[in-house]
Design a protein around this motif. Structure first.
Motif, short mmCIF file in Angstrom:
data_model
loop_
_atom_site.label_atom_id
_atom_site.label_comp_id
_atom_site.label_asym_id
_atom_site.label_seq_id
_atom_site.Cartn_x
_atom_site.Cartn_y
_atom_site.Cartn_z
N PHE A 166 29.12 10.30 7.10
CA PHE A 166 28.75 10.01 5.78
C PHE A 166 29.29 11.12 5.01
O PHE A 166 29.14 12.41 5.47
N VAL A 167 29.89 10.86 3.76
CA VAL A 167 30.17 11.91 2.93
C VAL A 167 29.62 11.92 1.40
O VAL A 167 29.06 13.16 1.32
N ALA A 168 29.46 11.17 1.04
CA ALA A 168 28.88 10.88 -0.53
C ALA A 168 28.36 9.61 -0.66
O ALA A 168 29.10 8.45 -0.35
N ALA A 169 27.52 9.25 -1.59
CA ALA A 169 27.03 8.11 -2.04
C ALA A 169 26.81 8.15 -3.38
O ALA A 169 26.28 9.24 -4.25
N ILE A 170 26.75 6.99 -4.31
CA ILE A 170 26.45 7.09 -5.50
C ILE A 170 25.58 5.78 -6.03
O ILE A 170 25.85 4.86 -5.51
N THR A 171 24.86 6.01 -6.80
CA THR A 171 24.17 4.64 -7.25
C THR A 171 24.91 3.54 -8.24
O THR A 171 25.76 4.22 -8.71
N TRP A 172 24.24 2.33 -8.47
CA TRP A 172 25.02 1.65 -9.29
C TRP A 172 25.65 2.04 -10.59
O TRP A 172 26.64 1.66 -11.07
N ASN A 173 24.69 2.88 -11.25
CA ASN A 173 24.74 3.30 -12.49
C ASN A 173 25.49 4.62 -12.56
O ASN A 173 25.66 5.24 -13.59
N GLY A 174 25.58 5.51 -11.37
CA GLY A 174 26.39 6.60 -11.40
C GLY A 174 25.44 7.79 -11.66
O GLY A 174 25.86 8.94 -11.54
N ILE A 175 23.96 7.53 -11.72
CA ILE A 175 23.21 8.57 -11.99
C ILE A 175 22.83 9.36 -10.96
O ILE A 175 22.64 10.67 -11.12
N ILE A 176 22.48 8.81 -9.90
CA ILE A 176 22.21 9.59 -8.68
C ILE A 176 23.23 9.55 -7.57
O ILE A 176 23.71 8.64 -7.33
N THR A 177 23.30 10.96 -6.89
CA THR A 177 24.51 11.04 -6.13
C THR A 177 23.89 11.98 -4.88
O THR A 177 22.99 12.49 -4.75
N TYR A 178 24.54 11.45 -3.74
CA TYR A 178 24.25 12.28 -2.41
C TYR A 178 25.41 12.74 -1.84
O TYR A 178 26.29 12.09 -1.73
N TYR A 179 25.14 13.78 -0.94
CA TYR A 179 26.40 14.63 -0.23
C TYR A 179 26.00 14.65 1.08
O TYR A 179 24.83 15.39 1.20
N ALA A 180 27.03 14.92 1.93
CA ALA A 180 26.82 15.62 3.27
C ALA A 180 26.72 17.05 3.07
O ALA A 180 27.41 17.52 2.18
N ASP A 181 25.93 17.59 3.69
CA ASP A 181 25.75 18.94 3.56
C ASP A 181 27.03 19.85 3.82
O ASP A 181 27.39 20.79 3.00
N SER A 182 28.04 19.12 4.73
CA SER A 182 29.28 19.83 4.72
C SER A 182 30.23 19.83 3.60
O SER A 182 31.17 20.52 3.61
N VAL A 183 30.09 18.95 2.74
CA VAL A 183 31.01 18.67 1.46
C VAL A 183 30.15 19.27 0.12
O VAL A 183 31.01 19.26 -0.78
#
Length: 123
Positions: free
Chosen positions: A46-63
């Protein structure tokens, strides 16, 4: 469902690249999206993810702090801005469509992914 990545290539350490993922065949604006990568001899991660509306994002610690995921629902396009690139970032990067609106780090929660675009970081 079709996901087509672009923007990969060769970058020097410390450099930047911007990946794009053109989506079609589904209602892009109602699904979370993510980026994954796989380096030779390693498992997909996993690298990154974003909700349908772009409000919430998640990232791997490495990036975290270096990469930024974003989306343009009007253009059905997902992006990954990659800054301060490191040789360890070398991998095949692919975008993926989540099963729901909620962003997730688990690959099992995604049902489609693209063929990927190669990113190589080397001097």
């Amino acid at each position: 469902v079709q996901l087509v990545e672009s923007g990969g290539g060769l970058a020097q350490p410390g450099g930047s690249l911007r990946l794009s993922c053109a989506a079609s065949g589904f209602t892009f604006s109602v699904y979370a999206m993510g980026w994954f990568r796989q380096a030779p001899g390693k498992e997909r991660e996993f690298v990154a993810a974003i909700t349908w509306n772009g409000i919430i994002t998640y990232y791997a610690d490495s990036v975290k702090g270096r990469f930024t995921i974003s989306r343009d629902n009007a253009r059905n396009t997902l992006y990954l801005q990659m800054n301060a690139l490191k040789p360890d970032d070398t991998a095949l990067y692919s975008c993926a469509k989540a099963r729901t609106r909620s962003a997730t780090t688990l690959l099992d929660n995604y049902d489609y992914s693209g063929q990927g675009t190669q990113v190589t970081v080397s001097s």
